[in-house]
Design an enzyme around this catalytic site. Structure first.
Site, PDB file in Angstrom:
ATOM      1  N   PHE A   1      46.021  45.560  39.988  1.00  0.00           N
ATOM      2  CA  PHE A   1      45.386  44.512  39.190  1.00  0.00           C
ATOM      3  C   PHE A   1      45.072  43.261  39.986  1.00  0.00           C
ATOM      4  O   PHE A   1      44.234  42.453  39.587  1.00  0.00           O
ATOM      5  CB  PHE A   1      46.263  44.171  37.983  1.00  0.00           C
ATOM      6  CG  PHE A   1      47.378  43.195  38.233  1.00  0.00           C
ATOM      7  CD1 PHE A   1      47.243  41.859  37.889  1.00  0.00           C
ATOM      8  CD2 PHE A   1      48.587  43.609  38.781  1.00  0.00           C
ATOM      9  CE1 PHE A   1      48.278  40.953  38.090  1.00  0.00           C
ATOM     10  CE2 PHE A   1      49.616  42.724  38.979  1.00  0.00           C
ATOM     11  CZ  PHE A   1      49.475  41.392  38.642  1.00  0.00           C
ATOM     12  N   LYS A   2      45.709  43.081  41.151  1.00  0.00           N
ATOM     13  CA  LYS A   2      45.453  41.884  41.940  1.00  0.00           C
ATOM     14  C   LYS A   2      43.999  41.823  42.410  1.00  0.00           C
ATOM     15  O   LYS A   2      43.486  40.749  42.722  1.00  0.00           O
ATOM     16  CB  LYS A   2      46.396  41.843  43.141  1.00  0.00           C
ATOM     17  CG  LYS A   2      47.877  41.941  42.771  1.00  0.00           C
ATOM     18  CD  LYS A   2      48.337  40.799  41.901  1.00  0.00           C
ATOM     19  CE  LYS A   2      49.778  40.950  41.448  1.00  0.00           C
ATOM     20  NZ  LYS A   2      50.788  40.757  42.461  1.00  0.00           N
ATOM     21  N   ASP A   3      43.329  42.979  42.449  1.00  0.00           N
ATOM     22  CA  ASP A   3      41.905  42.966  42.823  1.00  0.00           C
ATOM     23  C   ASP A   3      41.068  42.132  41.865  1.00  0.00           C
ATOM     24  O   ASP A   3      40.053  41.564  42.255  1.00  0.00           O
ATOM     25  CB  ASP A   3      41.341  44.394  42.843  1.00  0.00           C
ATOM     26  CG  ASP A   3      41.833  45.214  44.010  1.00  0.00           C
ATOM     27  OD1 ASP A   3      42.059  44.643  45.089  1.00  0.00           O
ATOM     28  OD2 ASP A   3      41.995  46.436  43.842  1.00  0.00           O
TER      29      ASP A   3
END
Length: 495
Positions: free
Chosen positions: A113-115
């Site tokens: 999810f950090k993308d």
């Protein structure tokens, strides 16, 4: 709109200045002095829009120096370049049974999810450098519990005017997470393991930011420090988007009525992801409860229930390592948002540093419980959830998502609450192959990247291309430092 420090609200900066600086020099975190609003008609108007277009609608009010045109161009570069995300929806929603939806945030280039934030942050930062007239090179320092590191490295790889150095806890990330980082390509990147846990790495980075003498030495060499951790507002802001977008998408699909409350259950460590959900709620999205899901490092569970934050407890290395955190930095922003003065927040953080503990006022504790529910589960129950959900519906979860799912099921069983709920799914199961294989009953694991093929065979699903592409990649970074040596690693990279 200006940005203020949680520890000194007299400090006022523009959005570009706050993004460039990352962390306030007083150790506080920047946040906007007002929160824009979204009406139901605003949400309705977003229904036919693409994800980049929705991102602009959400972010523009927070970024007054940015035009809609430049934000849309950047959002399209972040989310709409062919092949960057392997699903055209960018953040697809998967419904497993009535009222339960998985928001898959792991279809980007690093499969986590950090993308969603770290494909956007480098674009916001480089634009902010131009707007502030900064000519020195930005050195981006990152402490990671697994996923932020790779996403930041990929996002900032060869970005002009930047260097990036990532610290990760030695033996505290999955094999695939480590391999993603130590094989990272790019001429401006660096990676180092830290002996200790994520909190040690995070505290080390914060100490470097607070070291005035070090900042002066680096400035003489033409560098300044900034951050890609969620202590940087430029990380939190793009995350608000997917909460708004998820609500809009479910309304557009007829899964909920526009205006109906929707809960979110979020696997939580550093509190940045769930904080973005709180901002979406404060903006006017009809979010009911935000359910904070922890693993055995359940410091946040105890805080939400009691108002006492106490990190003086055993640290557990779990199968959901990105949540193995005892100092949740973004909680500081929530305290300020709920009405704690800058002096109160500063006092709480001083107590945390000195004693490892603080207790908020009853008014703040009550305000926390009005919005946030909480729960936790251990590794055995996490593993059981992965296996059970897969056997029932062939839906494969990673361990972090399984923690959130378990906590949601516990909440429903205890309360009978059937409010439609989104489980925030934060990583591809292929980033945690050995743990997922164990959950599927496969206890003998292949070595190296062959474990990806083993999980593919066991699950009948294919690993994401970015992970499959790790096979045969050369290891570039083997450095290990004690936490006391982190500043020396920074200086060595920037000589």
């Amino acid at each position: 709109m200006y940005y203020v420090s949680t520890r000194d609200s007299s400090l006022r900066f523009t959005a570009a200045q706050a993004i460039v600086q990352g962390l306030s020099r007083d150790g506080g975190l920047f946040l906007p002095d007002t929160i824009p609003t979204l009406t139901l008609e605003d949400l309705r108007a977003m229904m036919p829009l693409s994800y980049p277009e929705r991102a602009v609608r959400v972010m523009k009010p927070y970024l007054e120096e940015f035009s809609e045109e430049e934000l849309l161009a950047d959002a399209r570069r972040a989310y709409a370049v062919p092949g960057k995300f392997d699903d055209p929806a960018v953040t697809p929603l998967h419904t497993t049974h009535h009222g339960t939806h998985f928001l898959e945030l792991w279809h980007g280039p690093t499969c986590a999810f950090k993308d969603m934030a770290l494909q956007m942050l480098p674009l916001l930062l480089t634009a902010s450098l131009r707007k502030t007239g900064e000519e020195k090179t930005a050195c981006i320092l990152v402490a990671t519990s697994g996923d932020t590191g790779k996403a930041a490295l990929e996002g900032f790889r060869d970005v002009e005017g930047t260097k990036i150095l990532v610290f990760y806890p030695k033996d505290g990330v999955s094999d695939i997470q480590q391999l993603q980082m130590v094989t990272q390509e790019g001429d401006n990147v660096g990676v180092s393991a830290v002996v200790g846990n994520f909190d040690d790495a995070q505290n080390g980075v914060k100490a470097i930011f607070s070291d005035g003498a070090l900042r002066e030495r680096l400035a003489e060499r033409g560098y300044f420090l900034s951050s890609a951790n969620s202590i940087n507002w430029g990380r939190v802001l793009p995350q608000i988007v997917y909460y708004v977008s998820a609500y809009v998408e479910l309304a557009a699909r007829g899964e909920i009525r526009l205006g109906q409350e929707l809960n979110f259950c979020v696997p939580t460590g550093n509190f940045g992801n769930i904080l973005a959900g709180y901002y979406a709620k404060r903006m006017g999205v009809p979010i009911g409860k935000l359910i904070c899901a922890s693993n055995s490092n359940n410091v946040l569970t105890d805080f939400i229930r009691t108002g006492v934050y106490d990190r003086n407890r055993p640290f557990h290395n779990t199968i959901s390592p990105s949540m193995d955190i005892l100092i949740s930095s973004n909680l500081e922003r929530l305290l300020y948002l709920l009405g704690a003065s800058d002096g109160e927040v500063r006092g709480y953080m001083d107590q945390l540093r000195a004693t490892g503990r603080y207790q908020v006022s009853e008014a703040i504790a009550r305000a926390v419980r009005e919005t946030f529910l909480c729960g936790f589960c251990d590794d055995a129950r996490t593993e059981n959830a992965v296996g059970k959900v897969f056997s029932h519906g062939k839906y494969l979860m990673d361990p972090h998502t399984a923690v959130a799912y378990t906590v949601l099921m516990d909440h429903r069983a205890a309360t009978g609450d059937n409010t439609p709920t989104v489980v925030v799914s934060t990583a591809s199961p292929f980033k945690f192959c050995t743990s997922v294989l164990d959950a599927l009953g496969v206890r003998q694991h292949a070595a190296g990247t062959a474990v990806l093929d083993q999980l593919a065979e066991a699950s009948g699903q294919q690993p994401p291309a970015p992970l499959a592409g790790l096979k045969g990649r050369a290891v570039r970074f083997t450095g290990v430092t004690e936490k006391e040596g982190m500043a020396a690693v920074v200086e060595a990279m920037l000589r």
